[in-house]
Motif scaffolding. Structure first.
Motif, PDB file in Angstrom:
ATOM      1  N   LEU A  41      45.945  -2.610   4.668  1.00 35.64           N
ATOM      2  CA  LEU A  41      44.806  -3.204   5.345  1.00 35.64           C
ATOM      3  C   LEU A  41      44.381  -4.595   4.681  1.00 35.64           C
ATOM      4  O   LEU A  41      44.495  -4.765   3.438  1.00 35.64           O
ATOM      5  CB  LEU A  41      43.790  -2.579   5.758  1.00 35.64           C
ATOM      6  N   HIS A  42      44.419  -5.702   5.440  1.00 37.41           N
ATOM      7  CA  HIS A  42      43.931  -7.026   4.846  1.00 37.41           C
ATOM      8  C   HIS A  42      43.162  -7.740   6.204  1.00 37.41           C
ATOM      9  O   HIS A  42      43.020  -7.226   7.050  1.00 37.41           O
ATOM     10  CB  HIS A  42      45.172  -8.009   4.648  1.00 37.41           C
ATOM     11  N   ARG A  43      42.154  -8.636   5.761  1.00 34.92           N
ATOM     12  CA  ARG A  43      41.550  -9.323   6.401  1.00 34.92           C
ATOM     13  C   ARG A  43      42.666 -10.495   7.169  1.00 34.92           C
ATOM     14  O   ARG A  43      42.935 -11.360   6.565  1.00 34.92           O
ATOM     15  CB  ARG A  43      40.314 -10.195   5.919  1.00 34.92           C
ATOM     16  N   VAL A  44      42.724 -10.266   8.595  1.00 34.24           N
ATOM     17  CA  VAL A  44      43.720 -10.925   9.282  1.00 34.24           C
ATOM     18  C   VAL A  44      43.249 -11.860  10.249  1.00 34.24           C
ATOM     19  O   VAL A  44      42.170 -11.633  11.064  1.00 34.24           O
ATOM     20  CB  VAL A  44      44.680  -9.793  10.045  1.00 34.24           C
ATOM     21  N   ASP A  68      45.451 -18.692  24.221  1.00 37.88           N
ATOM     22  CA  ASP A  68      44.160 -18.631  24.558  1.00 37.88           C
ATOM     23  C   ASP A  68      43.347 -18.030  23.653  1.00 37.88           C
ATOM     24  O   ASP A  68      43.301 -16.770  23.514  1.00 37.88           O
ATOM     25  CB  ASP A  68      43.964 -18.406  25.921  1.00 37.88           C
ATOM     26  N   CYS A  69      42.547 -18.841  22.701  1.00 35.63           N
ATOM     27  CA  CYS A  69      41.809 -18.081  21.748  1.00 35.63           C
ATOM     28  C   CYS A  69      40.633 -19.310  21.403  1.00 35.63           C
ATOM     29  O   CYS A  69      40.565 -19.751  20.434  1.00 35.63           O
ATOM     30  CB  CYS A  69      42.761 -17.875  20.382  1.00 35.63           C
ATOM     31  N   PRO A  70      39.778 -18.994  22.267  1.00 34.56           N
ATOM     32  CA  PRO A  70      38.554 -19.680  22.141  1.00 34.56           C
ATOM     33  C   PRO A  70      37.497 -19.730  20.779  1.00 34.56           C
ATOM     34  O   PRO A  70      37.513 -18.383  20.492  1.00 34.56           O
ATOM     35  CB  PRO A  70      37.828 -19.644  23.541  1.00 34.56           C
ATOM     36  N   GLY A  71      36.914 -20.401  20.537  1.00 31.58           N
ATOM     37  CA  GLY A  71      35.787 -20.171  19.333  1.00 31.58           C
ATOM     38  C   GLY A  71      36.522 -20.190  18.076  1.00 31.58           C
ATOM     39  O   GLY A  71      37.819 -20.273  17.678  1.00 31.58           O
ATOM     40  N   ALA A  72      35.779 -19.509  17.280  1.00 31.51           N
ATOM     41  CA  ALA A  72      36.143 -19.249  15.736  1.00 31.51           C
ATOM     42  C   ALA A  72      37.330 -18.187  15.762  1.00 31.51           C
ATOM     43  O   ALA A  72      37.293 -17.330  16.721  1.00 31.51           O
ATOM     44  CB  ALA A  72      35.017 -18.701  15.108  1.00 31.51           C
ATOM     45  N   PRO A  73      38.158 -18.310  14.882  1.00 29.82           N
ATOM     46  CA  PRO A  73      39.503 -17.446  14.924  1.00 29.82           C
ATOM     47  C   PRO A  73      39.080 -16.010  14.723  1.00 29.82           C
ATOM     48  O   PRO A  73      38.302 -15.739  13.673  1.00 29.82           O
ATOM     49  CB  PRO A  73      40.139 -18.008  13.693  1.00 29.82           C
ATOM     50  N   PRO A  74      39.586 -15.050  15.418  1.00 31.86           N
ATOM     51  CA  PRO A  74      38.847 -13.783  15.496  1.00 31.86           C
ATOM     52  C   PRO A  74      39.667 -13.193  14.059  1.00 31.86           C
ATOM     53  O   PRO A  74      40.686 -13.407  13.984  1.00 31.86           O
ATOM     54  CB  PRO A  74      39.434 -12.984  16.724  1.00 31.86           C
ATOM     55  N   ARG A  75      38.746 -12.243  13.239  1.00 31.67           N
ATOM     56  CA  ARG A  75      39.436 -11.603  12.238  1.00 31.67           C
ATOM     57  C   ARG A  75      39.061 -10.222  12.122  1.00 31.67           C
ATOM     58  O   ARG A  75      38.133  -9.728  12.640  1.00 31.67           O
ATOM     59  CB  ARG A  75      38.889 -12.318  10.756  1.00 31.67           C
ATOM     60  N   VAL A  76      40.304  -9.524  11.825  1.00 32.82           N
ATOM     61  CA  VAL A  76      39.955  -7.879  11.793  1.00 32.82           C
ATOM     62  C   VAL A  76      40.666  -7.532  10.570  1.00 32.82           C
ATOM     63  O   VAL A  76      41.492  -8.107   9.846  1.00 32.82           O
ATOM     64  CB  VAL A  76      40.759  -7.225  12.832  1.00 32.82           C
ATOM     65  N   TRP A  77      40.391  -6.283  10.195  1.00 34.94           N
ATOM     66  CA  TRP A  77      40.908  -5.393   9.175  1.00 34.94           C
ATOM     67  C   TRP A  77      42.111  -4.920   9.622  1.00 34.94           C
ATOM     68  O   TRP A  77      41.958  -3.997  10.475  1.00 34.94           O
ATOM     69  CB  TRP A  77      40.074  -4.542   8.281  1.00 34.94           C
ATOM     70  N   ALA A  78      43.293  -5.220   9.160  1.00 32.89           N
ATOM     71  CA  ALA A  78      44.553  -4.510   9.916  1.00 32.89           C
ATOM     72  C   ALA A  78      45.815  -4.827   8.948  1.00 32.89           C
ATOM     73  O   ALA A  78      45.800  -5.617   7.864  1.00 32.89           O
ATOM     74  CB  ALA A  78      44.875  -5.328  11.206  1.00 32.89           C
ATOM     75  N   ASP A  79      46.983  -4.164   9.300  1.00 33.19           N
ATOM     76  CA  ASP A  79      48.194  -4.369   8.664  1.00 33.19           C
ATOM     77  C   ASP A  79      48.746  -5.343   9.496  1.00 33.19           C
ATOM     78  O   ASP A  79      49.242  -5.399  10.619  1.00 33.19           O
ATOM     79  CB  ASP A  79      48.858  -3.047   8.681  1.00 33.19           C
ATOM     80  N   ASP A  80      48.914  -6.645   8.821  1.00 35.44           N
ATOM     81  CA  ASP A  80      49.252  -7.950   9.525  1.00 35.44           C
ATOM     82  C   ASP A  80      50.527  -7.742  10.078  1.00 35.44           C
ATOM     83  O   ASP A  80      50.937  -8.145  11.179  1.00 35.44           O
ATOM     84  CB  ASP A  80      49.183  -9.112   8.756  1.00 35.44           C
ATOM     85  N   ALA A  81      51.662  -6.931   9.467  1.00 36.45           N
ATOM     86  CA  ALA A  81      53.064  -6.805   9.768  1.00 36.45           C
ATOM     87  C   ALA A  81      53.104  -6.105  10.811  1.00 36.45           C
ATOM     88  O   ALA A  81      53.854  -6.277  11.989  1.00 36.45           O
ATOM     89  CB  ALA A  81      53.924  -6.507   8.654  1.00 36.45           C
ATOM     90  N   LEU A  82      52.288  -4.784  10.922  1.00 36.21           N
ATOM     91  CA  LEU A  82      52.221  -4.331  11.962  1.00 36.21           C
ATOM     92  C   LEU A  82      51.764  -4.461  13.338  1.00 36.21           C
ATOM     93  O   LEU A  82      52.058  -4.404  14.375  1.00 36.21           O
ATOM     94  CB  LEU A  82      51.711  -2.756  11.828  1.00 36.21           C
ATOM     95  N   ILE A  83      50.765  -5.306  13.231  1.00 41.22           N
ATOM     96  CA  ILE A  83      50.035  -6.063  14.515  1.00 41.22           C
ATOM     97  C   ILE A  83      50.768  -7.150  15.076  1.00 41.22           C
ATOM     98  O   ILE A  83      51.002  -7.243  15.988  1.00 41.22           O
ATOM     99  CB  ILE A  83      48.601  -6.504  13.942  1.00 41.22           C
ATOM    100  N   ARG A  84      51.408  -7.776  14.110  1.00 43.59           N
ATOM    101  CA  ARG A  84      52.311  -8.969  14.573  1.00 43.59           C
ATOM    102  C   ARG A  84      53.557  -8.155  15.502  1.00 43.59           C
ATOM    103  O   ARG A  84      54.159  -8.812  16.425  1.00 43.59           O
ATOM    104  CB  ARG A  84      53.008  -9.655  13.309  1.00 43.59           C
ATOM    105  N   GLN A  85      54.269  -7.093  15.059  1.00 41.99           N
ATOM    106  CA  GLN A  85      55.111  -6.033  15.653  1.00 41.99           C
ATOM    107  C   GLN A  85      54.647  -5.743  16.712  1.00 41.99           C
ATOM    108  O   GLN A  85      55.142  -5.882  17.947  1.00 41.99           O
ATOM    109  CB  GLN A  85      55.653  -5.130  14.834  1.00 41.99           C
TER     110      GLN A  85
END
Length: 198
Positions: A41-44, A68-85
């Motif tokens: 997990l990282h801040r993604v 379409d991603c309005p406003g400030a960039p949403p950030r979550v705690w996640a495994d960036d490689a897996l969420i990208r997959q």
């Protein structure tokens, strides 16, 4: 290169990416089944993650993409490689199923204490019977049954391990939206304490 050579190179590149995606799906599923899966997990920054995934897929597909991603960039705690997959799987699924679509839109929005990521197409939509098979392992849901049928199964498993879930909304003749939710905090992360009023 000549036009023919360029077409050959494009075909080879597309097939290579398909094989790589297939191998990633099979390896991910094998690790999940064996209980050998650990989230890193990282801040993604989800806007950056989606933009990168879309840029790569634009090299493989002729269909138009929009983010379409309005406003400030949403950030979550996640495994960036897996969420990208997971994102890539949903986008590739939209390309494969929406043969008559002209646009695929990826939307990312904040909603209370979670972030919603959706992939929508303006294609023909899916009948109820096809929607029921979407999360069945080894069922690709496509007429020619190409692919392993693991993409959406793995996507749901990845998202659920992060504390979210995957949903589908499809209307015949009006397109399909695949959506998954991610909590802003990592699974098990406590809410920040609020100081008591004196």
């Amino acid at each position: 290169m000549t036009d023919n050579q360029a077409r050959f190179v494009s075909t080879i590149s597309g097939n290579c990416h398909t094989v790589i995606a297939l191998a990633e799906d099979l390896l991910t599923q094998a690790r999940i089944d064996a209980g050998m899966f650990e989230l890193h997990l990282h801040r993604v920054n989800l806007r950056t993650l989606a933009s990168t995934a879309i840029s790569e897929l634009q090299q493989l597909h002729t269909i138009q993409f929009a983010l379409d991603c309005p406003g400030a960039p949403p950030r979550v705690w996640a495994d960036d490689a897996l969420i990208r997959q997971a994102m890539t799987n949903l986008i590739n699924n939209a390309v494969a199923h929406a043969a008559n679509a002209s646009l695929i839109t990826v939307r990312i929005v904040n909603a209370d204490d979670q972030v919603l990521i959706s992939v929508s197409d303006d294609g023909d939509g899916m009948p109820e019977a096809q929607r029921k098979e979407l999360f069945t392992r080894f069922s690709s849901g496509r007429p020619l049954q190409d692919g392993t049928g693991l993409g959406l199964v793995i996507t749901r498993q990845i998202v659920q391990m992060h504390g979210g879930d995957v949903f589908v909304d499809s209307t015949p003749g009006r397109g399909t939206t695949m959506l998954f939710s991610l909590p802003e905090r990592a699974p098990g992360m406590a809410l920040p304490r609020v100081a008591a009023a004196s």
